[in-house]
Design an enzyme around this catalytic site. Sequence first.
Site, PDB file in Angstrom:
ATOM      1  N   ASP A 208       0.863  -1.182   0.000  1.00 39.47           N
ATOM      2  CA  ASP A 208       0.000   0.000   0.000  1.00 39.47           C
ATOM      3  C   ASP A 208       0.901   1.234   0.000  1.00 39.47           C
ATOM      4  O   ASP A 208       1.349   1.706   1.045  1.00 39.47           O
ATOM      5  CB  ASP A 208      -0.934   0.009   1.218  1.00 39.47           C
ATOM      6  CG  ASP A 208      -1.884   1.221   1.189  1.00 39.47           C
ATOM      7  OD1 ASP A 208      -1.660   2.127   0.366  1.00 39.47           O
ATOM      8  OD2 ASP A 208      -2.840   1.242   1.983  1.00 39.47           O
ATOM      9  N   HIS A 213       0.894   8.063   3.735  1.00 43.48           N
ATOM     10  CA  HIS A 213       1.618   7.407   4.827  1.00 43.48           C
ATOM     11  C   HIS A 213       3.130   7.649   4.783  1.00 43.48           C
ATOM     12  O   HIS A 213       3.853   7.154   5.633  1.00 43.48           O
ATOM     13  CB  HIS A 213       1.347   5.899   4.787  1.00 43.48           C
ATOM     14  CG  HIS A 213      -0.111   5.582   4.686  1.00 43.48           C
ATOM     15  ND1 HIS A 213      -1.001   5.844   5.693  1.00 43.48           N
ATOM     16  CD2 HIS A 213      -0.852   5.057   3.672  1.00 43.48           C
ATOM     17  CE1 HIS A 213      -2.229   5.489   5.318  1.00 43.48           C
ATOM     18  NE2 HIS A 213      -2.151   5.009   4.095  1.00 43.48           N
ATOM     19  N   ILE A 228       0.307   9.636   8.238  1.00 37.15           N
ATOM     20  CA  ILE A 228      -0.418   8.834   9.236  1.00 37.15           C
ATOM     21  C   ILE A 228      -0.164   7.345   8.976  1.00 37.15           C
ATOM     22  O   ILE A 228       0.303   6.952   7.894  1.00 37.15           O
ATOM     23  CB  ILE A 228      -1.930   9.144   9.217  1.00 37.15           C
ATOM     24  CG1 ILE A 228      -2.566   8.737   7.872  1.00 37.15           C
ATOM     25  CG2 ILE A 228      -2.186  10.624   9.489  1.00 37.15           C
ATOM     26  CD1 ILE A 228      -4.090   8.863   7.850  1.00 37.15           C
ATOM     27  N   GLY A 231      -4.424   2.235   8.127  1.00 38.37           N
ATOM     28  CA  GLY A 231      -5.433   1.624   8.989  1.00 38.37           C
ATOM     29  C   GLY A 231      -5.173   0.127   9.140  1.00 38.37           C
ATOM     30  O   GLY A 231      -5.281  -0.440  10.242  1.00 38.37           O
TER      31      GLY A 231
HETATM   32  C1  LIG Z   1      -5.539  -2.880   0.854  1.00 34.70           C
HETATM   33  C2  LIG Z   1      -6.787  -2.020   0.579  1.00 34.70           C
HETATM   34  C3  LIG Z   1      -6.755  -0.746   1.310  1.00 34.70           C
HETATM   35  C4  LIG Z   1      -7.997   0.043   1.159  1.00 34.70           C
HETATM   36  C5  LIG Z   1      -7.742   1.507   0.920  1.00 34.70           C
HETATM   37  C6  LIG Z   1      -7.174   2.213   2.117  1.00 34.70           C
HETATM   38  C7  LIG Z   1      -5.983   3.042   1.712  1.00 34.70           C
HETATM   39  C8  LIG Z   1      -5.134   3.459   2.899  1.00 34.70           C
HETATM   40  O1  LIG Z   1      -3.850   3.805   2.420  1.00 34.70           O
HETATM   41  C9  LIG Z   1      -5.780   4.632   3.594  1.00 34.70           C
HETATM   42  C10 LIG Z   1      -5.626   4.562   5.057  1.00 34.70           C
HETATM   43  O2  LIG Z   1      -5.150   3.639   5.623  1.00 34.70           O
HETATM   44  S1  LIG Z   1      -6.224   5.922   5.958  1.00 34.70           S
HETATM   45  C11 LIG Z   1      -5.753   5.554   7.641  1.00 34.70           C
HETATM   46  C12 LIG Z   1      -6.754   4.781   8.408  1.00 34.70           C
HETATM   47  N1  LIG Z   1      -8.029   5.457   8.585  1.00 34.70           N
HETATM   48  C13 LIG Z   1      -8.171   6.510   9.398  1.00 34.70           C
HETATM   49  O3  LIG Z   1      -7.219   7.001   9.985  1.00 34.70           O
HETATM   50  C14 LIG Z   1      -9.562   7.088   9.578  1.00 34.70           C
HETATM   51  C15 LIG Z   1      -9.895   7.247  11.045  1.00 34.70           C
HETATM   52  N2  LIG Z   1     -11.265   7.711  11.212  1.00 34.70           N
HETATM   53  C16 LIG Z   1     -11.616   9.018  11.175  1.00 34.70           C
HETATM   54  O4  LIG Z   1     -10.740   9.884  11.044  1.00 34.70           O
HETATM   55  C17 LIG Z   1     -13.057   9.376  11.287  1.00 34.70           C
HETATM   56  O5  LIG Z   1     -13.748   8.306  11.849  1.00 34.70           O
HETATM   57  C18 LIG Z   1     -13.716   9.704   9.908  1.00 34.70           C
HETATM   58  C19 LIG Z   1     -13.033  10.960   9.318  1.00 34.70           C
HETATM   59  C20 LIG Z   1     -13.582   8.526   8.966  1.00 34.70           C
HETATM   60  C21 LIG Z   1     -15.193   9.980  10.120  1.00 34.70           C
HETATM   61  O6  LIG Z   1     -15.336  10.932  11.135  1.00 34.70           O
HETATM   62  P1  LIG Z   1     -16.446  12.080  11.012  1.00 34.70           P
HETATM   63  O7  LIG Z   1     -16.220  12.869   9.782  1.00 34.70           O
HETATM   64  O8  LIG Z   1     -16.478  12.791  12.316  1.00 34.70           O
HETATM   65  O9  LIG Z   1     -17.765  11.224  10.773  1.00 34.70           O
HETATM   66  P2  LIG Z   1     -19.083  11.221  11.633  1.00 34.70           P
HETATM   67  O10 LIG Z   1     -19.696  12.587  11.586  1.00 34.70           O
HETATM   68  O11 LIG Z   1     -18.803  10.608  12.969  1.00 34.70           O
HETATM   69  O12 LIG Z   1     -19.996  10.196  10.826  1.00 34.70           O
HETATM   70  C22 LIG Z   1     -20.557  10.536   9.574  1.00 34.70           C
HETATM   71  C23 LIG Z   1     -21.164   9.279   8.984  1.00 34.70           C
HETATM   72  O13 LIG Z   1     -20.117   8.413   8.543  1.00 34.70           O
HETATM   73  C24 LIG Z   1     -20.158   7.161   9.255  1.00 34.70           C
HETATM   74  N3  LIG Z   1     -18.798   6.849   9.652  1.00 34.70           N
HETATM   75  C25 LIG Z   1     -18.057   7.492  10.565  1.00 34.70           C
HETATM   76  N4  LIG Z   1     -16.856   6.922  10.671  1.00 34.70           N
HETATM   77  C26 LIG Z   1     -16.839   5.891   9.810  1.00 34.70           C
HETATM   78  C27 LIG Z   1     -15.875   4.902   9.493  1.00 34.70           C
HETATM   79  N5  LIG Z   1     -14.681   4.859  10.091  1.00 34.70           N
HETATM   80  N6  LIG Z   1     -16.198   3.965   8.574  1.00 34.70           N
HETATM   81  C28 LIG Z   1     -17.407   3.968   7.969  1.00 34.70           C
HETATM   82  N7  LIG Z   1     -18.376   4.892   8.245  1.00 34.70           N
HETATM   83  C29 LIG Z   1     -18.085   5.833   9.155  1.00 34.70           C
HETATM   84  C30 LIG Z   1     -21.028   7.408  10.484  1.00 34.70           C
HETATM   85  O14 LIG Z   1     -21.678   6.227  10.905  1.00 34.70           O
HETATM   86  C31 LIG Z   1     -21.979   8.460   9.989  1.00 34.70           C
HETATM   87  O15 LIG Z   1     -23.028   7.853   9.259  1.00 34.70           O
HETATM   88  P3  LIG Z   1     -24.535   8.010   9.764  1.00 34.70           P
HETATM   89  O16 LIG Z   1     -24.775   9.492   9.761  1.00 34.70           O
HETATM   90  O17 LIG Z   1     -25.341   7.274   8.752  1.00 34.70           O
HETATM   91  O18 LIG Z   1     -24.561   7.407  11.129  1.00 34.70           O
END
Ligand SMILES: CCCCCCC[C@@H](O)CC(=O)SCCNC(=O)CCNC(=O)[C@H](O)C(C)(C)COP(=O)(O)OP(=O)(O)OC[C@H]1O[C@@H](n2cnc3c(N)ncnc32)[C@H](O)[C@@H]1OP(=O)(O)O
Length: 309
Positions: A208, A213, A228, A231
């Site tokens: 990845d 990252h 960062i 995940g």
């Molecule tokens: C090998 C294949 C790889 C696949 C590709 C991946 C590529 C990688 O290189 C990329 C990565 O690794 S990125 C690093 C790992 N991920 C992160 O760091 C994200 C951490 N999470 C956040 O920052 C927040 O939860 C955030 C920003 C995600 C959400 O926070 P908020 O904006 O505050 O959202 P919120 O208002 O709480 O919710 C809005 C609606 O979205 C849903 N939701 C929230 N978090 C979610 C999540 N983590 N996953 C899925 N859905 C999510 C909520 O349920 C909400 O929906 P609803 O209104 O319907 O309830």
Amino acid sequence: MATSDSEFNSDLLLAHKLPETRYTYNERDVAIYALGIGACGQDAVDSDELKFVYHRNGQDLIQVLPTFASLFTLGSLTEGLDLPGFKYDPSLLLHGQQYIEIYRPLPSKASLINKVSLAGLQDKGKAATLELETRSYEEGSGELLCMNRTTVFLRGAGGFSNSSQPFSYKNYPSNQGLAVKIPQRQPLTVCEERTQPSQALLYRLSGDYNPLHSDPEFAKLAGFPRPILHGLCTLGFAIKAIIKCVCKGDPTAVKTISGRFLTTVFPGETLITEMWLEGLRVIYQTKVKERNKTVLAGYVDIRGLSSSL
Ligand SMILES: CCCCCCC[C@@H](O)CC(=O)SCCNC(=O)CCNC(=O)[C@H](O)C(C)(C)COP(=O)(O)OP(=O)(O)OC[C@H]1O[C@@H](n2cnc3c(N)ncnc32)[C@H](O)[C@@H]1OP(=O)(O)O
């Protein structure tokens, strides 16, 4: 149903067939992955985790951690997915959730054919969540080895449908959800592990190569003060902790893995994974010690229990 928005066309999107992908790996890939999620990173090299990175010539095979299966989806999302009828900015993509079912122990080397399909798309207003399902079959035998469901959180890609009735598509059974309620009681066990400042640079060698990252400039443009952690690297640490503390070190005990990424982790931070047992389900949450923030929560279903618990 096609909407009036010119960027979004659900008919085109849902009719689209995603291409098959291939993933071939060997023991070297298995070892590099294990090092990327901190195997042998805390103790001397004679730790229980040596079996994930090394085996003596002619003796046993290297053991494969179950989260290695998450790499089989590489290629579908990491290089930007072209979906007709739906547009998003890949630089704003965050990994939201991962769900993995493992049907038999992962071999130490294999050639796989992945059948990929759209499992879900939700308009969340400020963002969209996109889910892809990947079924991995061993080439030759055609045997189904595992299934991954990857959810990405696409910042800025929401608001494409009618806000009074936001678009929502889900193509899998509702009992395969990721919702988990963290028990109020003390955890059964806790595992603390420090990630290295170079953790993401090491983990990316498993395939990845998202610059989020590794590239400070790219990370800033994506809204972060510095690169960062992947995940799936955090998930790897957490599940490895469960294997060590609950499964007596046996990676084949893991059947199903689910995790939601709640907050970002920075390389070098310390991960504390708390675990609770409910029947054959391990509920867990992982916190960053330095900021006291929960970064990941989910569950793992296991095949059996060690007698010492
Ligand atoms: C090998 C294949 C790889 C696949 C590709 C991946 C590529 C990688 O290189 C990329 C990565 O690794 S990125 C690093 C790992 N991920 C992160 O760091 C994200 C951490 N999470 C956040 O920052 C927040 O939860 C955030 C920003 C995600 C959400 O926070 P908020 O904006 O505050 O959202 P919120 O208002 O709480 O919710 C809005 C609606 O979205 C849903 N939701 C929230 N978090 C979610 C999540 N983590 N996953 C899925 N859905 C999510 C909520 O349920 C909400 O929906 P609803 O209104 O319907 O309830």
